[in-house]
Design an enzyme around this catalytic site. Structure first.
Site, PDB file in Angstrom:
ATOM      1  N   LYS A  10       3.112 -37.223  40.141  1.00 34.91           N
ATOM      2  CA  LYS A  10       3.390 -36.524  41.404  1.00 34.91           C
ATOM      3  C   LYS A  10       3.279 -35.002  41.241  1.00 34.91           C
ATOM      4  O   LYS A  10       3.254 -34.483  40.113  1.00 34.91           O
ATOM      5  CB  LYS A  10       4.769 -36.949  41.904  1.00 34.91           C
ATOM      6  N   TYR A  50       1.998 -43.846  52.212  1.00 39.20           N
ATOM      7  CA  TYR A  50       3.395 -44.284  52.251  1.00 39.20           C
ATOM      8  C   TYR A  50       3.772 -44.927  53.582  1.00 39.20           C
ATOM      9  O   TYR A  50       4.956 -44.976  53.936  1.00 39.20           O
ATOM     10  CB  TYR A  50       4.326 -43.109  51.930  1.00 39.20           C
ATOM     11  N   ASN A 113      10.549 -37.449  41.596  1.00 36.92           N
ATOM     12  CA  ASN A 113      10.845 -38.304  40.447  1.00 36.92           C
ATOM     13  C   ASN A 113       9.628 -38.550  39.542  1.00 36.92           C
ATOM     14  O   ASN A 113       9.532 -39.561  38.863  1.00 36.92           O
ATOM     15  CB  ASN A 113      11.485 -39.613  40.920  1.00 36.92           C
ATOM     16  N   HIS A 116       4.698 -42.334  40.576  1.00 35.07           N
ATOM     17  CA  HIS A 116       4.650 -43.492  41.470  1.00 35.07           C
ATOM     18  C   HIS A 116       4.022 -44.647  40.703  1.00 35.07           C
ATOM     19  O   HIS A 116       3.113 -44.432  39.892  1.00 35.07           O
ATOM     20  CB  HIS A 116       3.783 -43.200  42.700  1.00 35.07           C
ATOM     21  N   GLU A 127      -3.365 -50.037  46.915  1.00 33.73           N
ATOM     22  CA  GLU A 127      -3.245 -48.648  46.456  1.00 33.73           C
ATOM     23  C   GLU A 127      -4.433 -48.234  45.585  1.00 33.73           C
ATOM     24  O   GLU A 127      -4.856 -47.078  45.640  1.00 33.73           O
ATOM     25  CB  GLU A 127      -1.918 -48.474  45.712  1.00 33.73           C
TER      26      GLU A 127
HETATM   27  N1  UDP Z   1      12.408 -41.587  47.897  1.00 31.36           N
HETATM   28  C1  UDP Z   1      13.225 -40.578  48.376  1.00 31.36           C
HETATM   29  N2  UDP Z   1      14.526 -40.893  48.700  1.00 31.36           N
HETATM   30  C2  UDP Z   1      15.030 -42.151  48.568  1.00 31.36           C
HETATM   31  C3  UDP Z   1      14.186 -43.167  48.078  1.00 31.36           C
HETATM   32  C4  UDP Z   1      12.882 -42.858  47.758  1.00 31.36           C
HETATM   33  O1  UDP Z   1      12.804 -39.434  48.518  1.00 31.36           O
HETATM   34  O2  UDP Z   1      16.213 -42.366  48.861  1.00 31.36           O
HETATM   35  C5  UDP Z   1      11.010 -41.263  47.549  1.00 31.36           C
HETATM   36  C6  UDP Z   1      10.790 -41.214  46.042  1.00 31.36           C
HETATM   37  O3  UDP Z   1       9.836 -40.201  45.746  1.00 31.36           O
HETATM   38  C7  UDP Z   1      10.235 -42.609  45.772  1.00 31.36           C
HETATM   39  C8  UDP Z   1       9.380 -42.845  47.020  1.00 31.36           C
HETATM   40  O4  UDP Z   1      10.135 -42.258  48.066  1.00 31.36           O
HETATM   41  O5  UDP Z   1       9.508 -42.661  44.568  1.00 31.36           O
HETATM   42  C9  UDP Z   1       9.080 -44.277  47.351  1.00 31.36           C
HETATM   43  O6  UDP Z   1      10.300 -44.990  47.423  1.00 31.36           O
HETATM   44  P1  UDP Z   1      10.445 -46.436  46.778  1.00 31.36           P
HETATM   45  O7  UDP Z   1      11.715 -47.024  47.296  1.00 31.36           O
HETATM   46  O8  UDP Z   1       9.188 -47.208  46.993  1.00 31.36           O
HETATM   47  O9  UDP Z   1      10.656 -46.112  45.219  1.00 31.36           O
HETATM   48  P2  UDP Z   1       9.689 -46.324  43.968  1.00 31.36           P
HETATM   49  O10 UDP Z   1       8.886 -47.575  44.212  1.00 31.36           O
HETATM   50  O11 UDP Z   1       8.819 -45.089  43.869  1.00 31.36           O
HETATM   51  O12 UDP Z   1      10.610 -46.446  42.786  1.00 31.36           O
HETATM   52 MG    MG Z   2       7.743 -48.105  45.845  1.00 30.55          MG
END
Ligand code: UDP
Ligand code: MG
Length: 140
Positions: A10, A50, A113, A116, A127
């Site tokens: 990211k 997204y 974080n 992805h 994707e």
């Molecule tokens: N995210 C966020 N706040 C939250 C949860 C997710 O900003 O409370 C963001 C974070 O960057 C995350 C992305 O949205 O990686 C996609 O969320 P997902 O639940 O799919 O998490 P991931 O699969 O990336 O672990």
């Molecule tokens: Mg996810």
């Protein structure tokens, strides 16, 4: 089973010079990088990527962040690549991520974080197609 998954380093992690260290983790775990490129997402492209999170409260901030600078997109291939990548990444919230995972080491907060990773076979297929043409993927 041999699988492919989409990984994104990211914008915050690219900006902090972490591409090499993060790719090292994947290769050390036996995942092969079979496609890779830098990309910059427009806000509209980030929103499309997204789309599944459109109704979530973090959607607007997330898509702004993901379009804020270059990202490194790659296709990782190997046995159980999808779940293996998720393990190497760690939990979504870096504060809850296991020691030694990418997000524990380099994630800044639940949004920024660092990485992805696709969460299942259908998502991975969608994707990968979002970023790569078939002739840009090089199995070996
Ligand atoms: N995210 C966020 N706040 C939250 C949860 C997710 O900003 O409370 C963001 C974070 O960057 C995350 C992305 O949205 O990686 C996609 O969320 P997902 O639940 O799919 O998490 P991931 O699969 O990336 O672990
Ligand atoms: Mg996810």
């Amino acid at each position: 089973m041999t699988e492919r998954t989409l990984s994104i380093i990211k914008p915050d992690a690219v900006a902090r010079g972490l591409i090499g260290e993060i790719l090292r983790k994947f290769e050390s775990a036996g995942l092969k990088i079979v496609a890779a490129k830098l990309a910059s997402l427009s806000r509209e492209q980030a929103q499309a990527f997204y789309e599944v999170h459109r109704e979530r409260p973090f959607y607007s901030s997330l898509t702004e962040y993901m379009s804020s600078g270059p990202i490194l997109v790659s296709v990782l291939e190997g046995g159980d690549a999808i779940s293996k990548n998720r393990e190497i990444m760690g939990a979504t919230d870096p504060a809850k991520a296991a020691p030694g995972t990418i997000r524990q080491q380099w994630g800044q907060d639940v949004e920024k974080n660092a990485v992805h990773g696709s969460d299942g076979p259908e998502t991975a297929a969608r994707e990968i197609t979002f970023f790569f043409r078939p002739n840009e993927i090089h199995s070996r």
